[in-house]
Design an enzyme around this catalytic site. Structure first.
Site, PDB file in Angstrom:
ATOM      1  N   TRP A 147      30.030  30.777  15.562  1.00  0.00           N
ATOM      2  CA  TRP A 147      29.382  29.792  14.677  1.00  0.00           C
ATOM      3  C   TRP A 147      28.632  28.705  15.447  1.00  0.00           C
ATOM      4  CZ3 TRP A 147      31.288  25.263  16.315  1.00  0.00           C
ATOM      5  CH2 TRP A 147      32.571  25.259  16.871  1.00  0.00           C
ATOM      6  N   ASN A 148      28.895  28.550  16.749  1.00  0.00           N
ATOM      7  CA  ASN A 148      28.298  27.389  17.433  1.00  0.00           C
ATOM      8  C   ASN A 148      26.799  27.541  17.681  1.00  0.00           C
ATOM      9  OD1 ASN A 148      28.803  29.290  19.426  1.00  0.00           O
ATOM     10  ND2 ASN A 148      29.383  27.811  20.975  1.00  0.00           N
ATOM     11  N   LYS A 171      28.249  41.334  12.879  1.00  0.00           N
ATOM     12  CA  LYS A 171      29.205  40.538  12.095  1.00  0.00           C
ATOM     13  C   LYS A 171      29.087  39.104  12.613  1.00  0.00           C
ATOM     14  CE  LYS A 171      33.216  38.901  10.504  1.00  0.00           C
ATOM     15  NZ  LYS A 171      32.836  37.485  10.727  1.00  0.00           N
ATOM     16  N   PRO A 172      28.357  38.239  11.881  1.00  0.00           N
ATOM     17  CA  PRO A 172      28.273  36.836  12.327  1.00  0.00           C
ATOM     18  C   PRO A 172      29.538  36.087  11.930  1.00  0.00           C
ATOM     19  CG  PRO A 172      27.015  37.135  10.316  1.00  0.00           C
ATOM     20  CD  PRO A 172      27.615  38.478  10.644  1.00  0.00           C
ATOM     21  N   ALA A 173      29.689  34.874  12.426  1.00  0.00           N
ATOM     22  CA  ALA A 173      30.852  34.070  12.055  1.00  0.00           C
ATOM     23  C   ALA A 173      30.808  33.772  10.558  1.00  0.00           C
ATOM     24  CB  ALA A 173      30.817  32.760  12.828  1.00  0.00           C
ATOM     25  N   SER A 174      31.969  33.771   9.895  1.00  0.00           N
ATOM     26  CA  SER A 174      31.950  33.563   8.443  1.00  0.00           C
ATOM     27  C   SER A 174      31.554  32.127   8.079  1.00  0.00           C
ATOM     28  CB  SER A 174      33.287  33.942   7.821  1.00  0.00           C
ATOM     29  OG  SER A 174      34.309  33.324   8.537  1.00  0.00           O
ATOM     30  N   GLY A 224      32.842  34.732  21.926  1.00  0.00           N
ATOM     31  CA  GLY A 224      33.911  34.016  21.235  1.00  0.00           C
ATOM     32  C   GLY A 224      35.056  33.726  22.179  1.00  0.00           C
ATOM     33  N   SER A 225      36.254  33.662  21.638  1.00  0.00           N
ATOM     34  CA  SER A 225      37.395  33.236  22.453  1.00  0.00           C
ATOM     35  C   SER A 225      37.876  34.337  23.397  1.00  0.00           C
ATOM     36  CB  SER A 225      38.547  32.817  21.546  1.00  0.00           C
ATOM     37  OG  SER A 225      39.112  33.968  20.950  1.00  0.00           O
ATOM     38  N   GLU A 246      31.343  37.591  26.164  1.00  0.00           N
ATOM     39  CA  GLU A 246      31.004  36.223  26.576  1.00  0.00           C
ATOM     40  C   GLU A 246      32.096  35.331  26.021  1.00  0.00           C
ATOM     41  OE1 GLU A 246      28.763  35.660  28.625  1.00  0.00           O
ATOM     42  OE2 GLU A 246      27.397  37.354  28.432  1.00  0.00           O
ATOM     43  N   LEU A 247      33.015  34.904  26.872  1.00  0.00           N
ATOM     44  CA  LEU A 247      34.239  34.264  26.370  1.00  0.00           C
ATOM     45  C   LEU A 247      34.289  32.777  26.733  1.00  0.00           C
ATOM     46  CD1 LEU A 247      36.518  37.319  27.241  1.00  0.00           C
ATOM     47  CD2 LEU A 247      35.208  36.893  25.160  1.00  0.00           C
ATOM     48  N   CYS A 280      30.239  26.915  24.953  1.00  0.00           N
ATOM     49  CA  CYS A 280      31.101  27.493  26.010  1.00  0.00           C
ATOM     50  C   CYS A 280      30.710  26.976  27.381  1.00  0.00           C
ATOM     51  CB  CYS A 280      30.963  29.010  26.040  1.00  0.00           C
ATOM     52  SG  CYS A 280      31.307  29.759  24.494  1.00  0.00           S
ATOM     53  N   GLU A 377      39.710  24.351  27.278  1.00  0.00           N
ATOM     54  CA  GLU A 377      38.405  23.917  26.785  1.00  0.00           C
ATOM     55  C   GLU A 377      38.616  23.058  25.532  1.00  0.00           C
ATOM     56  OE1 GLU A 377      36.405  27.443  25.395  1.00  0.00           O
ATOM     57  OE2 GLU A 377      34.483  26.733  26.142  1.00  0.00           O
TER      58      GLU A 377
END
Ligand code: SIN
Length: 475
Positions: A147-148, A171-174, A224-225, A246-247, A280, A377
């Site tokens: 989402w960022n 699948k984008p962030a909800s 994401g995480s 990409e975490l 990130c 983080e």
């Protein structure tokens, strides 16, 4: 703006069992988005496979032209795309405009790279054999995005995938699916088949499991995480998928006594406070050498105090709300832990008087390695300032984390610029700058920050596989 959101999966009327997309500024519902079931997704994967077979038959030039048209359409609709982004994500409208440009730059770049997916002819071991290496599209790919950056994290994956001749199911962030649909609509207008690039929403765990289990899906790209990245890695083992991950990061930002301090302050504003600290690559630990420690801490606090917090749609706003309550709790936890262990608050430190998820840009001094913020983080507008003495000591502090995404150093010594950037165990190093991201450079990390690179001339390789052909031309 609504024109860009005309899609069968989006409704502006209340729909049961759909995802309500809200504005983090005032919590108003913006739209309802359909949840795709696993059985529907299985059908989408099959259609995507057919679309991919047709797409790979196009010439590189045809694919490049379609991507370039997509880029032009993004530029044409920049203002509407930025507004959609600010409404669903909260970032300031100026940052949203910047993200639309950043996002479009990946499409333009990969439209250009589409024409250079070149192979090799190897020097043969025999005169009667020719050894050819070609790069083939990997096939059906899937992306899961955060989402960022509701637009740029999509184009950084979809553009190289399509350029290489792959299809992509996204699948984008909800929290931020509207930017994804708007982007997809522009892709269709540019000539991308509706089964070639498909946006879906729904349960993240079910969808990602379905991607991992599918033998048709050959590659997953995830931002994401680290926790979720590790799960995808594990779940993808049985279908032997190619992965780009990409975490998380925990970026050190090191300021030496000999640094240009004004430049270093600008670097902190650019890196730490971009997207209200929700990136990130955000500076997470500011290490300042002892000779300039007090002076520089005051300079940071003075500059950060000027950041206007408010509604992202207001032109003068620099810091929007955080994405949700959980994000606020994490910032509060890091501040509380640091203060309990002896840190001093120079600025901010609490939720903003605007309420909701607004948080005061915060500067802490006398932060030490035993505090939570040194290891995790924060993902929020907290600027913790640590003190160090020697080059060796700060390199040890900086590398003392599982993460290795971005890092930053500020020094006017050329020798230090080389030595320290070499010693840092990070995928990316910014020297005298806090803004390192662009379409030309390889974005990615080492250690628990992930696998693979996005953007750059290397990014397209993530969507191709090598084929070696041995051609015997002897009689
Ligand atoms: C991210 O924070 O996930 C990406 C940031 C960037 O591309 O600069």
């Amino acid at each position: 703006m609504k024109e860009l959101l005309k899609h069968k999966d989006i409704s502006f009327e209340k729909v049961e069992n759909a995802i309500a997309v809200t504005n983090p500024y005032n919590l108003e519902v913006l739209a309802y988005v359909k949840k795709t079931s696993v059985s529907e997704l299985e059908e989408i994967i099959k259609s995507s496979q057919i679309a991919q077979k047709n797409w790979r038959e196009k010439t590189a030039l045809q694919r490049a032209d379609i991507l370039y048209k997509w880029y032009e359409l993004m530029k044409k609709h920049k203002e509407s795309l930025a507004k959609i982004m600010t409404l669903e994500q909260g970032k300031s409208i100026n940052e949203a405009r910047g993200e639309v440009d950043y996002s479009a730059s990946f499409i333009r770049w990969f439209a250009e790279e589409a024409r250079r997916v070149d192979g090799d002819i190897l020097t043969s071991v025999r005169n009667d054999q020719k050894l050819l290496v070609t790069k083939e599209p990997i096939g059906v790919t899937a992306a899961i995005t955060p989402w960022n950056f509701p637009s740029a994290m999509i184009s950084r994956k979809a553009a190289p995938a399509l350029a290489a001749g792959c299809s992509m199911i996204l699948k984008p962030a909800s929290q931020t699916p509207l930017s994804a649909y708007a982007l997809a609509n522009l892709a269709y207008e540019a000539g991308v088949d509706e089964n070639l690039f498909v946006v879906i929403n729904g349960s993240a765990s079910q969808i990602s499991k379905c991607f991992c289990d599918s033998k048709i899906v050959k590659k997953i790209s995830f931002t994401g995480s680290t926790e979720v990245g590790m799960l995808l890695y594990e779940q993808s083992a049985k279908t032997m998928k190619k992965l780009s991950l990409e975490l998380g990061g925990n970026a050190p930002f090191i300021v030496f006594d000999d640094a240009n301090l004004d430049k270093a302050v600008d670097g902190i504003l650019a890196s730490k406070f971009r997207n209200s600290g929700q990136t990130c690559v955000c500076a997470n630990r500011i290490y300042v050498q002892e000779g300039i420690y007090d002076k520089f801490s005051q300079m940071i606090a003075k500059a950060v105090a000027k950041l206007e917090v408010g509604d992202g749609l207001k032109e003068s706003t620099k810091q929007g709300p955080l994405i949700d309550e959980k994000a606020v709790l994490k910032v509060e936890e890091h501040i509380k832990d640091a203060l309990n262990k002896g840190a001093k608050c120079l600025l901010g430190g609490k939720t903003h008087k605007l309420g909701g998820t607004f948080f005061e840009p915060t500067v802490l001094q006398d932060v030490t390695q035993d505090m939570l913020v040194a290891q995790e983080e924060t993902f929020g507008p907290l600027c913790p300032i640590f003190k160090f003495q020697t080059d060796e000591e700060v390199v040890e502090f900086a590398n003392n984390t599982d993460f290795g995404l971005a890092s930053y150093i500020f020094t006017t010594s050329v020798s230090r610029q080389f030595k320290i950037s070499q010693a840092l165990e990070y995928g990316m190093v910014g020297v005298n700058t806090g803004a390192i991201s662009n379409e030309v450079a390889p974005f990615g990390g080492v250690k628990f920050s992930g696998l693979g690179r996005e953007g750059s001339k290397y990014g397209i390789d993530e969507y191709t596989q090598l084929k070696y052909t041995c051609l015997d031309i002897g009689e």
